[in-house]
Write an enzyme that holds these catalytic residues in place. Structure first.
Site, short mmCIF file in Angstrom:
data_model
loop_
_atom_site.label_atom_id
_atom_site.label_comp_id
_atom_site.label_asym_id
_atom_site.label_seq_id
_atom_site.Cartn_x
_atom_site.Cartn_y
_atom_site.Cartn_z
N CYS A 5 0.50 -1.16 0.07
CA CYS A 5 -0.22 -0.13 -0.28
C CYS A 5 0.95 1.42 -0.48
CB CYS A 5 -1.10 -0.30 1.20
SG CYS A 5 -1.47 1.38 1.46
N ASP A 46 0.17 -6.40 -0.49
CA ASP A 46 -0.70 -6.77 -1.10
C ASP A 46 -1.01 -7.44 -1.83
OD1 ASP A 46 -2.50 -4.06 -0.49
OD2 ASP A 46 -1.55 -2.45 -2.17
#
Length: 279
Positions: free
Chosen positions: A186, A193
């Site tokens: 992120c 992620d």
């Protein structure tokens, strides 16, 4: 990053301790300009596509105060100037929890209006009560050539498009390459992620090992989901010779939401986004 973008990112709820609203509040929605990422990309071939947001934690009250639970999707055209920041969407959807609505359709229309107003473009919204889930929303397998079993040494974990290789003397092929090893971070929180990436193309054969190494090189890269897919698409277009290209990723959920961007060189290449086993 310019001060303009720094100010925008600094004002986001993402990465901050947030209060959960006890009543419906459309002002919770926050947006991020797509230009944050696109200004840094050397986009030579314009793309088309959309983002599918799969929603797993939607709940509201019916007129008698009884909770209703639903799951669904929001579809946003990539031509929109902004994306919705995911934590703000989570906070917005949670503001429905103690709010009464006439029926499910009223919730759909509310979400459609609020998100469309925030992004400045019409979005598509679908919701289904959990007891009425259709087969189309069940999990699916990825179709294509799995790259993950290639036995190779990996040394780069910062995105590097120079890793991409192609046999310029090979015949034209049409194939879809798949990897579950996509990981980025992120932009704001640095939280990982996780995703599955698909690369469907027509052109001289791509070197499969080089594509896998490139995907893994995103492991320490900080960018939003939509931006990562656009970067993969653009790097492939700029560093190889392809006649057609479509890239999409199925990211795992966070806060009851998963994000699935798809980008293609033309609309005919766009494929339906199905929920994968990790989602």
């Amino acid at each position: 990053m310019t001060s303009k973008y720094s100010d925008i990112l600094g004002n986001l709820e993402l990465g901050k301790k947030s209060k959960y609203s006890t009543s419906y509040d459309p002002t919770l929605l926050q947006t991020v300009p797509r230009s944050l990422n696109r200004d840094s990309l050397n986009i030579q071939v314009p793309f088309v596509g959309y983002d599918i947001w799969q929603l797993y934690e939607v709940s509201f009250l019916n007129n008698k105060g009884k909770p209703i639970v639903a799951i669904g999707t929001i579809k946003v055209d990539c031509a929109s100037s902004c994306i919705t920041e995911s934590k703000s969407l989570k906070l917005y959807l949670n503001s429905f929890n103690n709010t009464k609505f006439e029926n499910l359709n009223a919730v759909v229309n509310t979400i459609k209006k609020d998100v469309s107003d925030a992004l400045g473009v019409d979005v598509l919204v679908e919701l289904h009560e959990v007891s009425n889930i259709t087969d189309e929303m069940h999990t699916s397998n990825s179709d294509g050539i799995l790259l993950d079993n290639i036995d190779c040494e990996i040394t780069e974990y910062n995105v590097n498009p120079d890793l991409l290789k192609q046999d310029k003397n090979a015949d034209i092929v049409e194939e879809t390459l798949v990897s579950h090893l996509l990981k980025s971070n992120c932009l704001i929180t640095n939280q990982p992620d996780w995703g599955t990436v698909h690369i469907k193309y027509k052109g001289k054969k791509l070197d499969h090992e080089s594509v896998l190494k490139y995907i893994i090189s995103m492991r320490n890269h900080n960018e939003f989901h939509e931006h990562c897919v656009e970067r993969i698409f653009t790097d492939l277009q700029n560093n190889t010779e392809l006649e057609e290209l479509c890239v999409w990723a199925n990211y795992t959920r966070r806060g009851g939401i998963d994000i699935n961007p798809i980008r293609a060189s033309n609309k005919e290449l766009l494929v339906p986004i199905y929920r994968l086993i990790r989602q």
